[in-house]
Scaffold this motif. Sequence first.
Motif, short mmCIF file in Angstrom:
data_model
loop_
_atom_site.label_atom_id
_atom_site.label_comp_id
_atom_site.label_asym_id
_atom_site.label_seq_id
_atom_site.Cartn_x
_atom_site.Cartn_y
_atom_site.Cartn_z
N ALA A 1 4.69 -9.18 -9.85
CA ALA A 1 4.42 -7.84 -9.36
C ALA A 1 2.94 -7.49 -9.53
O ALA A 1 2.29 -7.99 -10.46
CB ALA A 1 5.27 -6.80 -10.10
N ARG A 2 2.45 -6.65 -8.65
CA ARG A 2 1.06 -6.20 -8.73
C ARG A 2 1.00 -4.86 -9.42
O ARG A 2 1.61 -3.89 -8.98
CB ARG A 2 0.48 -6.10 -7.31
CG ARG A 2 -1.01 -5.83 -7.28
CD ARG A 2 -1.53 -5.85 -5.86
NE ARG A 2 -1.23 -4.62 -5.15
CZ ARG A 2 -1.72 -4.32 -3.93
NH1 ARG A 2 -2.51 -5.18 -3.32
NH2 ARG A 2 -1.41 -3.17 -3.34
N SER B 1 -9.12 -4.74 -9.16
CA SER B 1 -8.27 -3.57 -8.88
C SER B 1 -6.86 -3.67 -9.45
O SER B 1 -6.17 -2.66 -9.55
CB SER B 1 -8.18 -3.36 -7.37
OG SER B 1 -9.45 -3.10 -6.82
N TYR B 2 -6.43 -4.89 -9.78
CA TYR B 2 -5.02 -5.06 -10.15
C TYR B 2 -4.85 -5.98 -11.35
O TYR B 2 -5.72 -6.78 -11.68
CB TYR B 2 -4.23 -5.65 -8.98
CG TYR B 2 -4.41 -4.92 -7.68
CD1 TYR B 2 -5.12 -5.50 -6.64
CD2 TYR B 2 -3.89 -3.65 -7.49
CE1 TYR B 2 -5.30 -4.83 -5.44
CE2 TYR B 2 -4.06 -2.97 -6.29
CZ TYR B 2 -4.78 -3.57 -5.28
OH TYR B 2 -4.95 -2.90 -4.10
N TYR B 3 -3.68 -5.83 -11.96
CA TYR B 3 -3.22 -6.75 -12.99
C TYR B 3 -2.01 -7.47 -12.41
O TYR B 3 -1.10 -6.83 -11.88
CB TYR B 3 -2.80 -5.99 -14.25
CG TYR B 3 -3.92 -5.18 -14.87
CD1 TYR B 3 -4.23 -3.91 -14.40
CD2 TYR B 3 -4.67 -5.69 -15.94
CE1 TYR B 3 -5.25 -3.17 -14.97
CE2 TYR B 3 -5.70 -4.94 -16.51
CZ TYR B 3 -5.98 -3.69 -16.01
OH TYR B 3 -6.99 -2.95 -16.57
N VAL C 1 -0.03 -7.11 1.85
CA VAL C 1 0.04 -8.05 0.73
C VAL C 1 1.49 -8.45 0.47
O VAL C 1 2.38 -7.60 0.47
CB VAL C 1 -0.56 -7.42 -0.53
CG1 VAL C 1 -0.32 -8.31 -1.74
CG2 VAL C 1 -2.04 -7.16 -0.34
N GLN C 2 1.69 -9.73 0.27
CA GLN C 2 3.02 -10.24 -0.09
C GLN C 2 2.91 -11.16 -1.28
O GLN C 2 1.92 -11.89 -1.43
CB GLN C 2 3.65 -10.98 1.10
CG GLN C 2 3.99 -10.06 2.27
CD GLN C 2 4.74 -10.77 3.38
OE1 GLN C 2 4.40 -11.90 3.73
NE2 GLN C 2 5.75 -10.13 3.91
N LEU C 3 3.93 -11.11 -2.12
CA LEU C 3 4.01 -11.97 -3.30
C LEU C 3 5.26 -12.82 -3.17
O LEU C 3 6.33 -12.33 -2.80
CB LEU C 3 4.08 -11.12 -4.58
CG LEU C 3 2.81 -10.39 -5.05
CD1 LEU C 3 2.40 -9.28 -4.09
CD2 LEU C 3 3.02 -9.83 -6.44
N SER D 1 -0.33 -13.52 -0.71
CA SER D 1 -0.88 -13.62 0.64
C SER D 1 -1.25 -12.23 1.15
O SER D 1 -0.68 -11.23 0.73
CB SER D 1 0.13 -14.28 1.58
OG SER D 1 1.33 -13.52 1.62
N GLY D 2 -2.23 -12.18 2.05
CA GLY D 2 -2.64 -10.90 2.61
C GLY D 2 -3.59 -10.12 1.72
O GLY D 2 -3.92 -8.96 2.03
N GLY D 3 -4.01 -10.73 0.65
CA GLY D 3 -4.94 -10.09 -0.29
C GLY D 3 -5.38 -11.10 -1.32
O GLY D 3 -4.79 -12.18 -1.44
N SER D 4 -6.39 -10.76 -2.08
CA SER D 4 -6.94 -11.70 -3.06
C SER D 4 -6.54 -11.34 -4.48
O SER D 4 -6.50 -10.15 -4.84
CB SER D 4 -8.47 -11.72 -2.95
OG SER D 4 -9.03 -12.53 -3.96
#
Lengths: 119, 112
Positions: free
Chosen positions: A98-99, A33-35, A2-4, A25-28
Amino acid sequence: QVQLQESGPGLVKPSEALSLTCIVSGGSVNTDSYYWSWVRQTPGKGLEWLGYIYYTGSTNYNRSLKSRVAMSIETSRNQVSLRLTSVTAADTGVYYCARDRGFGWYDKWGQGTLVTVSS
Amino acid sequence: NFVLTQPHSVSESPGKTVTISCTRSSGAIGSNHVQWYQQRPGSAPTNVIYEDNQRPSGVPDRFSGSIDSSSNSASLTISGLKTEDEADYYCQSSSDTYNQRVFGGGTKLTVL
């Protein structure tokens, strides 16, 4: 992996609004699961949490900025956005996306984008 | 909201051990998890400790975290210091009220 990636204007005039986007990118972003959070770092100072948005669109903002900050999420574009209104020189700094895995455990960060507030 | 207070700076020699404290001003330190972040100049922060004392994969076991209820503080300990550990370190926790995230003011670690 995952990249932001943050993007947006590097220069904003005083009293105007600052708008930034974070592309994931690399994730949804459409996951429970995340904020998806925004954190900034002003010159010579430490880190300041601005708030987060959940995939449902639910938000939680720093109460010291609550009246000026708004976040949104676009699952179709896999991105989140930040808008900060009525900016002053004190809002100059590096803004990070940030995730958050919960309770402030940030496991992924963007590289940050510098925003300068100046006329 | 509460405040997390860290020493402004600490310094130690390579190979030694250093401990950075993070004191919570109100509310119990154990009521919410504490995280620690390392930030090298010009880079984004990276997580080195989560949930008080857990290390993410890839973080060496020289890094450890703990909490002390008696002093209402959290600590980050780095043993076997290396020059590459020189960075700013931030603690972070959350409040039960309104679920706000709070960062400490940061500690500059110098390894000399």
